[in-house]
Write an enzyme that holds these catalytic residues in place. Structure first.
Site, short mmCIF file in Angstrom:
data_model
loop_
_atom_site.label_atom_id
_atom_site.label_comp_id
_atom_site.label_asym_id
_atom_site.label_seq_id
_atom_site.Cartn_x
_atom_site.Cartn_y
_atom_site.Cartn_z
N ASN A 9 46.38 35.37 30.91
CA ASN A 9 45.13 35.94 31.42
C ASN A 9 44.08 35.80 30.32
OD1 ASN A 9 43.07 37.50 32.40
ND2 ASN A 9 44.19 39.44 32.33
N LYS A 11 40.98 36.37 30.43
CA LYS A 11 39.90 37.38 30.53
C LYS A 11 38.54 36.69 30.33
CE LYS A 11 43.19 40.85 29.21
NZ LYS A 11 43.46 42.16 28.62
N HIS A 95 44.10 44.58 38.17
CA HIS A 95 44.25 44.69 36.71
C HIS A 95 43.61 46.01 36.25
CE1 HIS A 95 43.79 43.97 32.44
NE2 HIS A 95 44.72 43.05 32.55
N GLU A 97 41.80 46.74 33.85
CA GLU A 97 40.39 46.66 33.45
C GLU A 97 39.48 46.68 34.68
OE1 GLU A 97 40.77 43.20 30.92
OE2 GLU A 97 42.01 44.41 29.59
N GLU A 167 51.90 46.90 33.67
CA GLU A 167 51.08 46.83 32.46
C GLU A 167 50.65 48.24 32.07
OE1 GLU A 167 49.16 42.77 31.77
OE2 GLU A 167 47.82 43.89 33.05
N GLY A 173 45.97 45.07 25.13
CA GLY A 173 44.99 44.74 24.10
C GLY A 173 45.04 45.67 22.89
N SER A 212 50.22 43.55 25.30
CA SER A 212 50.51 43.13 23.92
C SER A 212 51.79 42.30 23.79
CB SER A 212 50.55 44.34 22.98
OG SER A 212 49.28 44.98 22.98
P1 PGA Z 1 47.16 41.78 26.24
O1 PGA Z 1 46.59 41.83 27.74
O2 PGA Z 1 48.32 40.83 26.23
O3 PGA Z 1 46.01 41.32 25.41
O4 PGA Z 1 47.61 43.19 25.92
C1 PGA Z 1 47.47 41.85 28.83
C2 PGA Z 1 46.69 41.87 30.12
O5 PGA Z 1 45.67 42.53 30.20
O6 PGA Z 1 47.07 41.22 31.09
#
Ligand code: PGA
Length: 250
Positions: A9, A11, A95, A97, A167, A173, A212
């Site tokens: 992803n 982003k 997601h 976010e 997640e 992140g 992460s």
């Molecule tokens: P990350 O993001 O690996 O940077 O923690 C995962 C995601 O949001 O899908």
């Protein structure tokens, strides 16, 4: 037999050039493995360009979001049929976010899940608890609640053509991943919940872990019995790191 799925992803990162370069580097570095599907999800604006680079490769394309409606007066949105035209096979829905920054609630997520399938895309439904919810002992209730909200609207059979990603919000992140045991516990509970309704769907659905994931922790997460792949954010922006994660799965 479930195939592992590693999804990158990206982003809202990169430039047109860096997106193309990243796609090229991943394609060049991929080793064939029958047991593994690998997917990148660039920003919408780079999808067509990246799709061109992926032609004749085994790297698949996905989108990070989808409009719940198929066409019409929805300024700024991108529909499932448009994503199909851009060669997408998968799309991420719900997601964290999107849920927290853009106020997407369970009912909108359910509509997006259905819109994806109606367009011939495989939705990757994201679920996960916040740190506060975990500390209050609400992890399973929150995750299963997010699952149920989609099950009630889309129906059980829809999960025969879907992927889910657990997640934990506190791990996205942050550099702080769930331990393999923490992730396994939630994955097992998702699978058990689906299994109480339909054993076949539960055993076939792929449950990805996200939050992460990096080359250094991928192998220990991916060896857990109910973890069928990863949804990788930050670490998917570097070809070498992403390929190392794919290798850990393959
Ligand atoms: P990350 O993001 O690996 O940077 O923690 C995962 C995601 O949001 O899908």
């Amino acid at each position: 037999m479930r195939k592992f799925l590693i999804a990158g992803n990206w982003k809202m990162n990169g430039t047109r050039d860096s997106a193309v370069q990243l796609a090229d580097e991943i394609v060049r570095g991929l080793e064939p493995s029958e047991q593994l599907e690998i997917l990148v999800c660039p920003p919408f604006i780079f999808l067509l360009e990246v799709a061109r680079r992926l032609k004749n490769s085994r790297l698949l394309l996905g989108a990070q979001d989808i409009c719940a409606d198929d066409n019409g007066a929805y300024t700024g949105e991108v529909s499932g049929s448009m994503l199909r035209e851009a060669e997408c096979r998968y799309v991420i829905v719900g997601h964290s976010e999107r849920r927290s920054l853009y106020a997407e609630n369970d009912s909108l997520v359910a509509r997006k899940f259905i819109a994806a399938q109606n367009a011939g895309l495989i939705p990757i439904l994201c679920v996960g608890e916040t740190l506060e919810q975990r500390q209050n002992g609400q992890t399973h209730a929150v995750v299963l609640g997010q699952l149920n909200a989609v099950l009630e609207v889309a129906g059980l059979q829809a999960f025969g053509h879907a992927v889910m990603a657990y997640e934990p919000v506190w791990a996205i992140g942050t550099g702080k991943n769930a331990t393999p045991e923490q992730a396994q516990e939630v994955h097992a509970s998702i699978r058990a919940s689906l299994g109480s309704r339909d054993a076949k769907i539960a055993s076939r659905i792929r449950l990805l872990y996200g939050g992460s994931v990096k080359a250094a922790n991928a192998a220990e997460l991916l060896k857990m019995p109910d973890i069928d792949g990863g949804l990788v954010g930050g670490a998917s922006l570097e070809a070498k790191e992403f390929l190392a994660i794919c290798k850990a799965a393959g």
